[in-house]
Structures are given as structure tokens and as C-alpha cells.
Design an enzyme around this catalytic site. Structure first.
Site, PDB file in Angstrom:
ATOM      1  N   HIS A  19       0.831  -1.195   0.000  1.00 27.58           N
ATOM      2  CA  HIS A  19       0.000   0.000   0.000  1.00 27.58           C
ATOM      3  C   HIS A  19       0.871   1.253   0.000  1.00 27.58           C
ATOM      4  CE1 HIS A  19       0.734  -0.779   4.268  1.00 27.58           C
ATOM      5  NE2 HIS A  19       0.509   0.501   4.496  1.00 27.58           N
TER       6      HIS A  19
ATOM      7  N   HIS B 251       1.121   5.329   1.467  1.00 28.56           N
ATOM      8  CA  HIS B 251       0.659   6.386   2.366  1.00 28.56           C
ATOM      9  C   HIS B 251       1.205   7.706   1.842  1.00 28.56           C
ATOM     10  CE1 HIS B 251      -0.939   4.349   5.974  1.00 28.56           C
ATOM     11  NE2 HIS B 251      -0.127   3.366   5.615  1.00 28.56           N
TER      12      HIS B 251
ATOM     13  N   TYR C 150       3.669   8.912  11.801  1.00 27.78           N
ATOM     14  CA  TYR C 150       3.049   7.621  11.511  1.00 27.78           C
ATOM     15  C   TYR C 150       3.472   7.116  10.133  1.00 27.78           C
ATOM     16  CZ  TYR C 150      -0.638   4.368  10.105  1.00 27.78           C
ATOM     17  OH  TYR C 150      -1.321   3.285   9.626  1.00 27.78           O
TER      18      TYR C 150
ATOM     19  N   GLN D 223       5.804   3.773   9.156  1.00 27.65           N
ATOM     20  CA  GLN D 223       4.863   2.776   8.653  1.00 27.65           C
ATOM     21  C   GLN D 223       5.534   1.450   8.293  1.00 27.65           C
ATOM     22  OE1 GLN D 223       1.551   3.012   8.691  1.00 27.65           O
ATOM     23  NE2 GLN D 223       1.488   0.911   8.044  1.00 27.65           N
TER      24      GLN D 223
END
Length: 156
Positions: A60, A62, A124, A128
Site C-alpha cells: 500500500h 501512504h 506515523y 509505517q
């Protein structure tokens, strides 16, 4: 506070966006990861979107981005995913066998507005990859008992 401006507008619009490859396949490694990063950053620059923080994880992506109010979030994400798909398949033609019909990204995405907690979200995103590795270690399932060699009954 970093305020941007247009002709008659002062703005500070930050969004946390997360999206994943189709079937959540883990494809973003090595050269592929760097190509995806270059493509996404180039497309953001073309649209006038600033990337504050970004991390491409194996399954994924971010992004913490500043999107001007003249662009809607959905049109930006649609443009980003659509154009990047075409460019990824152009650079990595072998992916057409896994993905077919040139659909590299999943249909949906996650978006959240960022207010006063921009620093926390930035941290964050920076952490990750480490968080994903720790989570993967905690959720390892044994399908074969290492001591007996017998299949493990997961219904217990």
C-alpha cells in the site's frame, strides 16, 4: 503555520491518503518501488500538489499531501491512480500478466483531513514500514506444526 495562497484565497489543506495495489499484491520492492515513487511525485508536481510525507510499503501507499482548494480530493486521487497505472504498465510491461486490463490499483482509497495532528500523521507515515514489519511478526500463523510436521487445525 505554513499558509499557501491563490489569487484571493489563503489555504492550508492537508490530506492523508492511502491506496493499495489490486488484490493487495506485494509488488513495491526495489526498482519497482523507486519507479512508483518517481511517478507519483511527478504527477503531484504536475497538479501543483505538495507531498509533505510519503511511504511506499510493499502492499500500500501512504501520502500526506497539500492539495489546493481548486482541486477536489477525489479528482486528484483519480488522476493520480489513473495516470500512474498507465505509466507503471509502460515501464513494467510484465505486470500485464498479473493485473490484466491495466488495473494496477484497487478501486477505493482512504482519505482523512489533517488538522492540528499533522506532525503525528507525518511520524506515523515515516514509521509505517517498521510498524508493518512488527505487525507481520505478531501475526505469523503456523500451517504446519514445526515439531510434528502435521498440518495445524486452525479451527481450535
Amino acid at each position: 503555520m505554513d499558509i499557501n495562497s491563490l489569487a484571493h484565497t489563503k489555504w492550508n489543506c492537508k490530506y492523508h491518503i492511502v491506496f493499495a495495489p489490486k488484490y493487495r499484491r506485494k509488488v513495491a520492492y526495489g526498482k519497482m518501488k523507486q519507479d512508483i515513487a518517481n511517478i507519483l511525485s511527478m504527477l503531484c508536481k504536475r497538479k501543483g500538489v505538495e507531498i509533505v510525507e510519503a511511504e511506499i510499503c510493499p502492499d500500500h501507499v501512504h501520502m500526506l499531501v497539500k492539495i489546493p482548494p481548486s482541486l477536489s480530493v477525489s479528482s486528484f486521487v483519480g488522476h493520480l491512480k489513473g495516470k500512474s497505472t498507465l505509466m507503471i504498465f509502460e515501464r513494467h510491461a510484465n505486470l500485464k500478466y498479473k493485473y490484466g486490463n491495466r488495473h494496477f490499483w484497487c478501486r477505493g482509497y482512504y482519505v482523512d483531513t489533517v488538522g492540528k495532528n499533522a506532525k503525528k500523521i507525518q511520524e506515523y507515515i515515516q514509521n509505517q514500514l517498521q510498524n508493518d514489519l512488527e505487525y507481520d511478526q505478531m501475526t505469523l500463523k503456523e500451517y504446519i506444526d514445526p515439531f510434528t510436521g502435521e498440518p495445524v487445525n486452525l479451527n481450535k
